[in-house]
Design a protein around this motif. Sequence first.
Motif, PDB file in Angstrom:
ATOM      1  N   ILE A   7       0.857  -1.182   0.000  1.00  0.00           N
ATOM      2  CA  ILE A   7       0.000   0.000   0.000  1.00  0.00           C
ATOM      3  C   ILE A   7       0.901   1.242   0.000  1.00  0.00           C
ATOM      4  CG2 ILE A   7      -1.872   1.224   1.164  1.00  0.00           C
ATOM      5  CD1 ILE A   7      -2.487  -1.380   2.652  1.00  0.00           C
ATOM      6  N   GLU A   8       0.674   2.140  -0.927  1.00  0.00           N
ATOM      7  CA  GLU A   8       1.485   3.357  -1.010  1.00  0.00           C
ATOM      8  C   GLU A   8       0.873   4.490  -0.183  1.00  0.00           C
ATOM      9  OE1 GLU A   8       2.485   4.684  -4.881  1.00  0.00           O
ATOM     10  OE2 GLU A   8       3.116   2.711  -5.594  1.00  0.00           O
ATOM     11  N   GLY A   9       1.747   5.281   0.435  1.00  0.00           N
ATOM     12  CA  GLY A   9       1.341   6.531   1.065  1.00  0.00           C
ATOM     13  C   GLY A   9       0.632   6.437   2.398  1.00  0.00           C
ATOM     14  N   GLU A  10       0.686   5.274   3.065  1.00  0.00           N
ATOM     15  CA  GLU A  10      -0.026   5.129   4.336  1.00  0.00           C
ATOM     16  C   GLU A  10       0.521   6.056   5.422  1.00  0.00           C
ATOM     17  OE1 GLU A  10      -2.791   2.858   5.570  1.00  0.00           O
ATOM     18  OE2 GLU A  10      -3.071   3.523   3.489  1.00  0.00           O
ATOM     19  N   THR A  11       1.827   6.290   5.428  1.00  0.00           N
ATOM     20  CA  THR A  11       2.416   7.165   6.458  1.00  0.00           C
ATOM     21  C   THR A  11       2.925   8.479   5.864  1.00  0.00           C
ATOM     22  OG1 THR A  11       4.604   6.132   6.233  1.00  0.00           O
ATOM     23  CG2 THR A  11       3.099   5.190   7.864  1.00  0.00           C
ATOM     24  N   LYS A  12       2.645   8.735   4.586  1.00  0.00           N
ATOM     25  CA  LYS A  12       3.093   9.971   3.944  1.00  0.00           C
ATOM     26  C   LYS A  12       2.517  11.182   4.683  1.00  0.00           C
ATOM     27  CE  LYS A  12       3.252  12.381  -0.510  1.00  0.00           C
ATOM     28  NZ  LYS A  12       2.869  12.333  -1.949  1.00  0.00           N
ATOM     29  N   GLY A  13       3.389  12.151   5.000  1.00  0.00           N
ATOM     30  CA  GLY A  13       2.970  13.332   5.727  1.00  0.00           C
ATOM     31  C   GLY A  13       3.126  13.227   7.230  1.00  0.00           C
ATOM     32  N   ALA A  14       3.415  12.015   7.724  1.00  0.00           N
ATOM     33  CA  ALA A  14       3.618  11.830   9.163  1.00  0.00           C
ATOM     34  C   ALA A  14       4.975  12.406   9.573  1.00  0.00           C
ATOM     35  CB  ALA A  14       3.544  10.355   9.531  1.00  0.00           C
ATOM     36  N   THR A  15       5.127  12.635  10.853  1.00  0.00           N
ATOM     37  CA  THR A  15       6.386  13.158  11.396  1.00  0.00           C
ATOM     38  C   THR A  15       7.009  12.122  12.316  1.00  0.00           C
ATOM     39  OG1 THR A  15       5.592  15.439  11.307  1.00  0.00           O
ATOM     40  CG2 THR A  15       7.465  15.001  12.738  1.00  0.00           C
ATOM     41  N   VAL A  16       8.284  11.847  12.116  1.00  0.00           N
ATOM     42  CA  VAL A  16       9.023  10.911  12.969  1.00  0.00           C
ATOM     43  C   VAL A  16      10.267  11.608  13.489  1.00  0.00           C
ATOM     44  CG1 VAL A  16       8.182   8.853  11.791  1.00  0.00           C
ATOM     45  CG2 VAL A  16      10.282   9.950  10.994  1.00  0.00           C
ATOM     46  N   ARG A  17      10.793  11.122  14.596  1.00  0.00           N
ATOM     47  CA  ARG A  17      12.025  11.677  15.161  1.00  0.00           C
ATOM     48  C   ARG A  17      13.147  10.668  14.987  1.00  0.00           C
ATOM     49  NH1 ARG A  17      11.207  16.302  18.181  1.00  0.00           N
ATOM     50  NH2 ARG A  17      13.366  16.127  18.898  1.00  0.00           N
ATOM     51  N   LEU A  18      14.265  11.138  14.462  1.00  0.00           N
ATOM     52  CA  LEU A  18      15.452  10.296  14.348  1.00  0.00           C
ATOM     53  C   LEU A  18      16.687  11.184  14.274  1.00  0.00           C
ATOM     54  CD1 LEU A  18      16.484  10.241  11.075  1.00  0.00           C
ATOM     55  CD2 LEU A  18      14.329   9.054  10.894  1.00  0.00           C
ATOM     56  N   ILE A  19      17.826  10.583  14.489  1.00  0.00           N
ATOM     57  CA  ILE A  19      19.077  11.335  14.435  1.00  0.00           C
ATOM     58  C   ILE A  19      19.383  11.686  12.991  1.00  0.00           C
ATOM     59  CG2 ILE A  19      21.560  11.230  14.876  1.00  0.00           C
ATOM     60  CD1 ILE A  19      20.921   9.299  17.175  1.00  0.00           C
ATOM     61  N   CYS A  20      19.579  12.958  12.726  1.00  0.00           N
ATOM     62  CA  CYS A  20      19.893  13.424  11.372  1.00  0.00           C
ATOM     63  C   CYS A  20      21.389  13.238  11.112  1.00  0.00           C
ATOM     64  CB  CYS A  20      19.501  14.890  11.216  1.00  0.00           C
ATOM     65  SG  CYS A  20      19.985  15.602   9.619  1.00  0.00           S
ATOM     66  N   GLU A  21      21.713  12.705   9.948  1.00  0.00           N
ATOM     67  CA  GLU A  21      23.118  12.453   9.625  1.00  0.00           C
ATOM     68  C   GLU A  21      23.903  13.757   9.495  1.00  0.00           C
ATOM     69  OE1 GLU A  21      25.621   9.675   6.516  1.00  0.00           O
ATOM     70  OE2 GLU A  21      23.865  10.747   5.795  1.00  0.00           O
ATOM     71  N   VAL A  22      23.231  14.833   9.067  1.00  0.00           N
ATOM     72  CA  VAL A  22      23.897  16.121   8.879  1.00  0.00           C
ATOM     73  C   VAL A  22      23.919  16.923  10.174  1.00  0.00           C
ATOM     74  CG1 VAL A  22      23.825  18.326   7.656  1.00  0.00           C
ATOM     75  CG2 VAL A  22      23.320  16.200   6.425  1.00  0.00           C
ATOM     76  N   CYS A  23      22.762  17.023  10.837  1.00  0.00           N
ATOM     77  CA  CYS A  23      22.662  17.813  12.073  1.00  0.00           C
ATOM     78  C   CYS A  23      23.369  17.139  13.254  1.00  0.00           C
ATOM     79  CB  CYS A  23      21.198  18.058  12.429  1.00  0.00           C
ATOM     80  SG  CYS A  23      20.247  18.955  11.184  1.00  0.00           S
ATOM     81  N   LYS A  24      23.515  15.803  13.189  1.00  0.00           N
ATOM     82  CA  LYS A  24      24.186  15.014  14.224  1.00  0.00           C
ATOM     83  C   LYS A  24      23.407  14.956  15.547  1.00  0.00           C
ATOM     84  CE  LYS A  24      27.648  14.389  11.431  1.00  0.00           C
ATOM     85  NZ  LYS A  24      27.789  13.118  10.686  1.00  0.00           N
ATOM     86  N   HIS A  29      11.554  14.609  11.378  1.00  0.00           N
ATOM     87  CA  HIS A  29      11.638  14.331   9.951  1.00  0.00           C
ATOM     88  C   HIS A  29      10.225  14.131   9.399  1.00  0.00           C
ATOM     89  CE1 HIS A  29      15.833  13.617  10.918  1.00  0.00           C
ATOM     90  NE2 HIS A  29      16.113  13.419   9.642  1.00  0.00           N
ATOM     91  N   ASN A  30      10.005  14.627   8.201  1.00  0.00           N
ATOM     92  CA  ASN A  30       8.727  14.445   7.523  1.00  0.00           C
ATOM     93  C   ASN A  30       8.821  13.258   6.570  1.00  0.00           C
ATOM     94  OD1 ASN A  30       6.020  15.242   6.690  1.00  0.00           O
ATOM     95  ND2 ASN A  30       6.973  15.876   4.768  1.00  0.00           N
ATOM     96  N   VAL A  31       7.793  12.392   6.576  1.00  0.00           N
ATOM     97  CA  VAL A  31       7.749  11.262   5.647  1.00  0.00           C
ATOM     98  C   VAL A  31       7.241  11.790   4.308  1.00  0.00           C
ATOM     99  CG1 VAL A  31       6.793   8.988   5.164  1.00  0.00           C
ATOM    100  CG2 VAL A  31       7.286   9.652   7.536  1.00  0.00           C
ATOM    101  N   VAL A  32       8.131  11.842   3.311  1.00  0.00           N
ATOM    102  CA  VAL A  32       7.748  12.407   2.013  1.00  0.00           C
ATOM    103  C   VAL A  32       7.187  11.345   1.070  1.00  0.00           C
ATOM    104  CG1 VAL A  32       9.371  14.314   2.199  1.00  0.00           C
ATOM    105  CG2 VAL A  32      10.110  12.185   1.131  1.00  0.00           C
ATOM    106  N   GLN A  33       7.489  10.082   1.325  1.00  0.00           N
ATOM    107  CA  GLN A  33       6.910   8.992   0.545  1.00  0.00           C
ATOM    108  C   GLN A  33       7.032   7.698   1.330  1.00  0.00           C
ATOM    109  OE1 GLN A  33       4.545   7.740  -1.274  1.00  0.00           O
ATOM    110  NE2 GLN A  33       5.165   9.111  -2.974  1.00  0.00           N
ATOM    111  N   SER A  34       6.053   6.802   1.153  1.00  0.00           N
ATOM    112  CA  SER A  34       6.099   5.554   1.921  1.00  0.00           C
ATOM    113  C   SER A  34       5.394   4.433   1.158  1.00  0.00           C
ATOM    114  CB  SER A  34       5.430   5.732   3.291  1.00  0.00           C
ATOM    115  OG  SER A  34       4.024   5.883   3.162  1.00  0.00           O
TER     116      SER A  34
END
Length: 223
Positions: A7-24, A29-34
């Motif tokens: 199923i496409e797009g079930e979590t699209k637009g949701a917000t999750v928290r994770l360690i950013c590789e750039v920000c450290k 993070h916003n789910v742009v596609q799923s």
Amino acid sequence: MYKRTYIEGETKGATVRLICEVCKIEQKHNVVQSVRRKVEDDYDTALTEYEIVQCLNCDDLSFRKEYTDSNSADYDPEIDEVVYYSVIDVYPSRTAGRFRLKGIQHLPVKVRAAYEELIQALNGGQKILAGLGVRVLIEMICKDKNAEGGNLYKKIDDLVRMGVLAPAGSDILHKLRSMGNDSAHEARPSTSEQLNLAMDVVDNLLDSVYIHPKMAATVFPEK
């Protein structure tokens, strides 16, 4: 019965928290596609979310995979509770290239040996061994500080009684202990996010308990 659906797009637009590789650091993070994969049989239902996520601070893109199934629960005898979990992986890995602490020469021999092998497991992508290594390192610290108790749960609490550890720190160590249990008894790999947070906590503990006091004694010698 075996059935697999996507199923496409079930979590699209949701917000999750994770360690950013750039920000450290941990960022939203916003789910742009799923794409969700659902696998069903007569005994189990498993869901896997495949997500492209974008950091809301720096716009960097990552890939996130989260797996769970109807059997994703374990009884933890040390706390007498059922613990529920999902397995989350993030790519690129957030643990690769973990640097050793400065001043590790101040660590006791067995604590340092456990720490060195833990770093090697992390940088080698060996998530099961790394999760187990976190538990072993905590056990070595408890042993070095002569913490009392019939199991690791009680020994961590005894570190609080001794003043070695703050109550808030013990809550985090209990979570790390539980993570190590999963690695030891179920051969379950810890996630990159879990391992990164675990190492942040471990590094802070080693700094405050061993390294900083030793360095302070050198920089500020008694008169």
